[in-house]
Design a protein around this motif. Structure first.
Motif, PDB file in Angstrom:
ATOM      1  N   VAL A 192       0.839  -1.194   0.000  1.00 55.11           N
ATOM      2  CA  VAL A 192       0.000   0.000   0.000  1.00 55.11           C
ATOM      3  C   VAL A 192       0.878   1.249   0.000  1.00 55.11           C
ATOM      4  N   PRO A 218      -4.357   8.078  14.370  1.00 56.18           N
ATOM      5  CA  PRO A 218      -4.243   8.080  15.828  1.00 56.18           C
ATOM      6  C   PRO A 218      -2.927   8.645  16.341  1.00 56.18           C
ATOM      7  N   TYR A 219      -1.932   8.773  15.484  1.00 52.78           N
ATOM      8  CA  TYR A 219      -0.639   9.287  15.937  1.00 52.78           C
ATOM      9  C   TYR A 219      -0.532  10.798  15.749  1.00 52.78           C
ATOM     10  N   LYS A 228       2.039  -3.972  13.438  1.00 52.15           N
ATOM     11  CA  LYS A 228       0.614  -3.867  13.681  1.00 52.15           C
ATOM     12  C   LYS A 228      -0.129  -4.832  12.767  1.00 52.15           C
ATOM     13  N   VAL A 240       3.032  -0.383   4.855  1.00 53.60           N
ATOM     14  CA  VAL A 240       1.684  -0.916   5.005  1.00 53.60           C
ATOM     15  C   VAL A 240       1.416  -1.897   3.873  1.00 53.60           C
ATOM     16  N   ASN A 287      -5.485   6.673   7.444  1.00 51.83           N
ATOM     17  CA  ASN A 287      -6.202   6.067   8.562  1.00 51.83           C
ATOM     18  C   ASN A 287      -5.245   5.528   9.603  1.00 51.83           C
ATOM     19  N   ILE A 288      -4.127   4.972   9.151  1.00 48.65           N
ATOM     20  CA  ILE A 288      -3.163   4.409  10.076  1.00 48.65           C
ATOM     21  C   ILE A 288      -2.450   5.514  10.834  1.00 48.65           C
ATOM     22  N   GLU A 289      -2.169   6.611  10.138  1.00 54.15           N
ATOM     23  CA  GLU A 289      -1.459   7.708  10.790  1.00 54.15           C
ATOM     24  C   GLU A 289      -2.347   8.465  11.753  1.00 54.15           C
ATOM     25  N   PHE A 332       4.965   6.595  15.653  1.00 52.71           N
ATOM     26  CA  PHE A 332       5.750   6.951  16.833  1.00 52.71           C
ATOM     27  C   PHE A 332       5.560   5.905  17.915  1.00 52.71           C
ATOM     28  N   ILE A 357       2.161  13.149   9.239  1.00 60.08           N
ATOM     29  CA  ILE A 357       2.842  12.611  10.408  1.00 60.08           C
ATOM     30  C   ILE A 357       4.332  12.898  10.372  1.00 60.08           C
ATOM     31  N   SER A 358       4.874  13.141   9.175  1.00 62.58           N
ATOM     32  CA  SER A 358       6.318  13.353   9.089  1.00 62.58           C
ATOM     33  C   SER A 358       6.695  14.832   9.147  1.00 62.58           C
ATOM     34  N   GLY A 402       8.892   7.967  21.817  1.00 64.21           N
ATOM     35  CA  GLY A 402       9.133   9.088  20.918  1.00 64.21           C
ATOM     36  C   GLY A 402       9.920   8.729  19.675  1.00 64.21           C
ATOM     37  N   ARG A 404      -9.369  -4.716   8.280  1.00 61.14           N
ATOM     38  CA  ARG A 404      -9.064  -4.137   6.981  1.00 61.14           C
ATOM     39  C   ARG A 404      -7.982  -4.914   6.242  1.00 61.14           C
ATOM     40  N   HIS A 432       4.777  15.771  15.468  1.00 62.77           N
ATOM     41  CA  HIS A 432       3.814  14.880  16.118  1.00 62.77           C
ATOM     42  C   HIS A 432       4.464  13.909  17.090  1.00 62.77           C
ATOM     43  N   SER A 433       5.746  14.114  17.378  1.00 70.59           N
ATOM     44  CA  SER A 433       6.433  13.216  18.310  1.00 70.59           C
ATOM     45  C   SER A 433       5.869  13.365  19.718  1.00 70.59           C
ATOM     46  N   ILE A 489      -3.397   4.743   4.329  1.00 73.19           N
ATOM     47  CA  ILE A 489      -2.252   5.201   5.122  1.00 73.19           C
ATOM     48  C   ILE A 489      -2.666   6.324   6.060  1.00 73.19           C
ATOM     49  N   SER A 495       4.965   4.801   5.638  1.00 71.52           N
ATOM     50  CA  SER A 495       4.618   5.882   6.543  1.00 71.52           C
ATOM     51  C   SER A 495       5.569   5.807   7.735  1.00 71.52           C
ATOM     52  N   GLN A 496       5.235   6.490   8.794  1.00 73.89           N
ATOM     53  CA  GLN A 496       5.979   6.318  10.039  1.00 73.89           C
ATOM     54  C   GLN A 496       5.021   6.327  11.203  1.00 73.89           C
ATOM     55  N   PRO A 507      10.242  16.518  15.338  1.00 71.14           N
ATOM     56  CA  PRO A 507       9.063  15.991  14.638  1.00 71.14           C
ATOM     57  C   PRO A 507       7.816  16.575  15.313  1.00 71.14           C
TER      58      PRO A 507
END
Lengths: 210, 128
Positions: free
Chosen positions: A9, B10-11, A176, A26, B6-8, A15, B54-55, A19, A181, B76-77, B4, A12-13, B74
């Protein structure tokens, strides 16, 4: 232990609580119905054949369609085999829940094609000086000896086609799992472009004890 | 791409204050020493904001005992616990790399006067 078929897919990154930003890829894997179980005495090797990516039957060749029909599996775009000694029941559907957070997996994919490339990009040769009167910058230089052996040694690294070949990345950590999904998130990079086909299996790399 | 995002999601941090290059900010950084956790303040001028989602990162420069220190955080760290805008700066570029060659008086940034609420507020809401 079988594997799963899926697609990449993207990256990404994420945390961690402390930290640290973790680079992740993905993957959308499965669900993969078991089409056929190959056994040593019948086929000469033991494996399990899985299907992935349902499509309308008219998009498949008659041969492929009939093969799936006899096994009572819906038409799927992709068929792949995984070598395993485990017994599977044809028709069962494998999905991403076979992996857990913290598992180590191998991901097999096809690297991005880079066309015909020289030795600097393809093999990491250093190349020549850019300045100081140098007239060659990215040539392989001497490729061997003279009258003995009077030929180029086999396997000599030379320019040629780069990329677009199968590559296995071993020992990626599962960060994860999203069964709803069908997503598998692994730490690190995976070969291929977005939407390219990947195979995921439990790692064959031997883990250090302790 | 939606997968992607959606995955990011919550962070991503909520309620990040609207700050821009030129602003003076105070960052509360979580520092872990052994098994002790404490907060450290980093007070300086924002030189740049880079990246999206997120980056996204931002660069803060401060002069400490005559030595310039730049840190890239960062956005969002979880280690960046709070961002407080101390002063709004009036600048005309997105990256203030020229601040690195400035010293003393020339390294000052004019304070931004209170604007009519329309332009700034509208801009802020889309960025944050």
């Amino acid at each position: 232990m079988s594997g799963l078929i899926g697609r990449k897919v993207g990256m990404s990154q994420i945390f961690e609580d402390n930290g640290i930003a973790v680079p992740v890829t993905v993957l959308e894997v499965g669900p993969c119905p078991v089409v056929e179980v190959k056994s040593t005495h019948q086929h000469g090797y033991s494996a399990v054949q899985l299907a992935y990516d349902p499509i309308p039957g008219k998009r498949l060749s008659k041969a492929r369609l009939e093969h799936l029909k006899t096994k009572n599996v819906e038409p799927h775009r992709t068929l792949r085999e995984f070598r395993t000694d485990e017994a599977f029941e044809p028709g069962t559907v494998l999905d991403v829940s076979m992996f857990q957070i913290g598992d180590r997996v191998d991901v097999i994919g096809k690297t991005k094609g880079r066309g015909f490339q020289g030795v600097v990009k393809r093999h990491g040769y250093h190349g020549g000086k850019e300045t100081h009167g140098c007239k060659t910058h990215a040539v392989p230089g001497s490729i061997g000896m003279s009258a003995t052996p009077a030929r180029v040694l086999r396997g000599k690294k030379l320019p040629g086609h780069m990329g677009n070949h199968r590559k296995t990345i071993k020992n990626l950590k599962v960060v994860k799992v999203d069964s709803d999904r069908n997503l598998l998130i692994v730490r690190g990079a995976v070969p291929g472009s977005r939407n390219s086909l990947v195979l995921v299996r439990k790692t064959r790399k031997v883990q250090k004890k302790g | 791409m939606d997968v992607i995002r959606n995955i990011e999601a919550p962070y991503l941090k909520q309620g990040i204050p609207d700050f821009m290059p030129g602003d003076t900010v105070k960052i509360s950084v979580r520092v872990v020493e052994g098994d002790k956790v404490r907060q450290q303040a980093f007070h300086g001028v924002v030189l740049a904001r880079d990246g999206t989602g997120i980056s996204e990162t931002f660069t803060v420069r401060k002069i400490s005992d005559g030595i310039a220190i730049e840190r890239i955080f960062p956005l969002h760290s979880p280690n960046v616990q709070a961002i407080e805008v101390v002063r709004r700066g009036k600048v005309r570029r997105a990256k203030l790399s020229f601040m690195r060659s400035r010293k003393g008086k020339s390294a000052r940034i004019k304070e931004k006067k209170q604007q009519k609420p329309s332009s700034r507020a509208a801009k802020g809401s889309t960025k944050a």
